[in-house]
Design an enzyme around this catalytic site. Structure first.
Site, PDB file in Angstrom:
ATOM      1  N   ASP A 260      52.305 109.447  -2.399  1.00 46.74           N
ATOM      2  CA  ASP A 260      52.237 108.007  -2.623  1.00 46.74           C
ATOM      3  C   ASP A 260      50.931 107.452  -2.064  1.00 46.74           C
ATOM      4  O   ASP A 260      50.860 107.000  -0.917  1.00 46.74           O
ATOM      5  CB  ASP A 260      53.453 107.272  -2.053  1.00 46.74           C
TER       6      ASP A 260
ATOM      7  N   TYR B 193      49.612 103.105  -4.942  1.00 45.83           N
ATOM      8  CA  TYR B 193      50.571 102.102  -5.425  1.00 45.83           C
ATOM      9  C   TYR B 193      49.963 101.218  -6.511  1.00 45.83           C
ATOM     10  O   TYR B 193      50.347 100.066  -6.680  1.00 45.83           O
ATOM     11  CB  TYR B 193      51.135 101.261  -4.263  1.00 45.83           C
TER      12      TYR B 193
ATOM     13  N   ASN C 269      56.177 109.917  -5.978  1.00 39.66           N
ATOM     14  CA  ASN C 269      56.626 109.266  -7.211  1.00 39.66           C
ATOM     15  C   ASN C 269      55.617 108.241  -7.731  1.00 39.66           C
ATOM     16  O   ASN C 269      55.518 108.008  -8.941  1.00 39.66           O
ATOM     17  CB  ASN C 269      57.998 108.612  -7.030  1.00 39.66           C
TER      18      ASN C 269
ATOM     19  N   HIS D 127      57.432 115.281  -0.956  1.00 37.84           N
ATOM     20  CA  HIS D 127      57.501 113.823  -0.849  1.00 37.84           C
ATOM     21  C   HIS D 127      58.889 113.278  -0.503  1.00 37.84           C
ATOM     22  O   HIS D 127      59.038 112.447   0.397  1.00 37.84           O
ATOM     23  CB  HIS D 127      56.995 113.175  -2.135  1.00 37.84           C
TER      24      HIS D 127
ATOM     25  N   HIS E 290      66.487 105.311  -0.594  1.00 36.91           N
ATOM     26  CA  HIS E 290      66.233 106.668  -1.123  1.00 36.91           C
ATOM     27  C   HIS E 290      67.175 107.722  -0.535  1.00 36.91           C
ATOM     28  O   HIS E 290      66.853 108.909  -0.540  1.00 36.91           O
ATOM     29  CB  HIS E 290      64.783 107.092  -0.881  1.00 36.91           C
TER      30      HIS E 290
ATOM     31  N   HIS F  75      58.114 108.975   1.329  1.00 36.69           N
ATOM     32  CA  HIS F  75      59.030 108.284   0.431  1.00 36.69           C
ATOM     33  C   HIS F  75      59.809 107.154   1.096  1.00 36.69           C
ATOM     34  O   HIS F  75      59.822 106.029   0.599  1.00 36.69           O
ATOM     35  CB  HIS F  75      59.981 109.294  -0.212  1.00 36.69           C
ATOM     36  N   VAL F  76      60.464 107.435   2.197  1.00 38.69           N
ATOM     37  CA  VAL F  76      61.192 106.399   2.938  1.00 38.69           C
ATOM     38  C   VAL F  76      60.196 105.735   3.893  1.00 38.69           C
ATOM     39  O   VAL F  76      59.536 106.427   4.676  1.00 38.69           O
ATOM     40  CB  VAL F  76      62.370 107.001   3.730  1.00 38.69           C
ATOM     41  N   HIS F  77      60.117 104.411   3.842  1.00 39.08           N
ATOM     42  CA  HIS F  77      59.069 103.718   4.591  1.00 39.08           C
ATOM     43  C   HIS F  77      59.502 103.398   6.008  1.00 39.08           C
ATOM     44  O   HIS F  77      59.616 102.252   6.424  1.00 39.08           O
ATOM     45  CB  HIS F  77      58.624 102.468   3.828  1.00 39.08           C
TER      46      HIS F  77
HETATM   47 FE   LIG Z   1      57.773 107.514  -2.704  1.00 30.34          FE
END
Ligand SMILES: [Fe+2]
Length: 464
Positions: A190, A193, A227, A312, A322, A349-351
């Site tokens: 990622d 964005y 993603n 990821h 997620h 992926h998880v922020h």
């Molecule tokens: Fe992601």
């Protein structure tokens, strides 16, 4: 009365800083709660000079660290297709490597001229200067090659994920830059964005690369795709996944006999790093599955004691965002990870930030009902570090109670450092953006799974 109130508030604050629950620690550090905002496009400007090279970045260019891929973009015309390089102090012996040049279109966007040059056969542990561009628009940078691969070679990686291009992203980058220890970055996917914008406005891929240049032109970033690299927009004719990413970020995948830049491996210092793709097929008989099965047979812990995987979408996290998205890949690959004693798996992926216990969940058969993770000394520690600061903001919604497999979790932006010391020990630390670099938000002395498979002790509570 005021004193009593003050004491009560103080007691509350102390209790709320770290509250052990069913599992490990959920830190309720007072974090940024405002939405993340992208830096204005105009603030991420091109360098001065006609057709000046921009978006310069490097990555490892071979399997063992003697190669570097130098990438850059010229906005108006192809310009020079060479990178010139020389050892510091030896500018009598300048050399050149030729770049491949391409452009691509995405919806209504046409890219600049994207150049990738692979420099080969560099000396280990040596500082080189390199130059791209021509006429009045040459730009100069430098990098240091890693030491020769070996079992006790110390080396320090930065770890960053889900970076984006907000004010928070900038802070993460500056925070990492302020630490003199980092020598290369493990990036868990990622990037820009850009797909947050209408038609995935690919100018935001350009601006992102301008933002990270201040580090990525000097240190190799080892890329994994997330993603937000898929860029699938069939309603606008964009039916080939990963198009902008693959044009812009080259990796040395052929050196590890991979058939795709989305999964590959590199060896660097005392580490064997495997990069996987959460968004490419990984079922049995697929190219990624077959490649990984063979790849594990090539890992030599006597040469590279540290076995690290980047992917990821996390297999273990306890955030409601997620949750379980990495489950199908876990089911396919986890037995191999335990069998081969992977030391650490980094995901994004998880922020938010999270570190797991050493756990596995491989006993399950469709009829036996054994579907609870258990402590397993042969299993990796899973670290979720998708907290780079992108526009989607923090994933501040953890499952409650904290599951026993979760050792530490906190919804703050930051980055990590992994300092490989020798074949047995590595010091790992996570640094949240709000603190100075010296402050450690979470840390652990990792013990190597092959050479010293003892139980690590952290401050987190042990599993029930
Ligand atoms: Fe992601």
């Amino acid at each position: 009365m005021a004193v009593v109130s003050f004491m009560l508030v103080l007691a509350f604050l102390i209790l709320s800083i770290a509250s052990p629950s069913n599992g490990g620690i959920t830190s309720s550090y007072v974090r940024k709660t405002a939405a993340s905002v992208d830096l204005p496009f105009d603030s991420l400007t091109s360098p001065p000079g006609y057709n000046a090279p921009e978006q310069v970045h490097i990555t490892q260019g071979d399997h063992v660290g003697r190669g570097v891929i130098v990438s850059w973009v010229t906005p108006l015309e192809p310009g020079s297709k060479f990178v010139t390089y020389w050892k510091v102090g030896d500018d009598e012996h300048k050399k050149q490597a030729h770049a491949s040049t391409n452009t691509y279109k995405f919806a209504n966007y046409t890219s600049g001229f994207i150049h990738h040059a692979t420099i080969k056969n560099l000396e280990y542990n040596t500082k080189y200067i390199y130059e791209v561009g021509n006429n009045n628009a040459t730009r100069r940078f430098f990098f240091t090659t890693p030491p020769e691969v070996g079992p006790d070679v110390p080396y320090t990686f930065g770890v960053i994920g889900d970076l984006g291009q907000t004010y928070d992203s900038k802070q993460t980058l500056e925070h990492y830059n302020s630490n003199p220890k980092g020598q290369a970055v493990l990036f868990v996917g990622d990037l820009s964005y850009a797909d947050h914008y209408p038609l995935h406005d690919n100018r935001r891929w350009d601006s992102w690369a301008r933002l990270v240049e201040k580090n990525a032109a000097y240190q190799p970033w080892i890329w994994a795709a997330g993603n937000h690299e898929i860029d699938f927009l069939p309603e606008n004719g964009e039916t080939v996944p990963f198009k902008p990413f693959k044009h812009r970020y080259h990796v040395p995948y052929k050196a590890s006999q991979s058939t795709s830049p989305l999964w590959y491996s590199v060896k660097r210092a005392s580490a064997h790093i495997i990069v996987l793709s959460s968004y490419s097929a990984y079922g049995k008989y697929t190219p990624q599955y077959n490649w990984l099965e063979t790849e594990f047979t090539k890992v030599n812990r006597s040469e590279t004691p540290w076995l690290i995987v980047l992917l990821h979408s996390p297999w273990y996290n306890s955030d409601n965002y997620h949750f379980m998205e990495g489950e199908s890949m876990r089911v396919m690959f986890e037995p191999w990870f335990v069998q081969n004693k992977v030391d650490i798996v980094f995901s994004g992926h998880v922020h938010a930030y999270e570190r797991s216990e050493r756990i596995s969940n491989i006993a399950y058969k469709v009829s036996n009902g054994q579907c609870t993770p258990v402590l397993d000394p042969s299993a990796p520690v899973y670290i979720t570090i998708g907290d780079g600061g992108n526009i989607e903001g923090l994933a501040n919604n953890f499952t409650d109670p904290q599951p026993s497999y979760s050792a530490f979790r906190e919804a703050s932006f930051g980055h990590a450092l992994l300092e490989l010391k020798n074949r047995t020990h590595a010091y790992y630390s996570w640094h949240r953006n709000q603190d100075s670099e010296r402050v450690v938000g979470d840390s652990l002395w990792f013990y190597n799974r092959h050479w010293y498979p003892q139980k690590e002790s952290s401050d987190a509570a042990t599993m029930a």
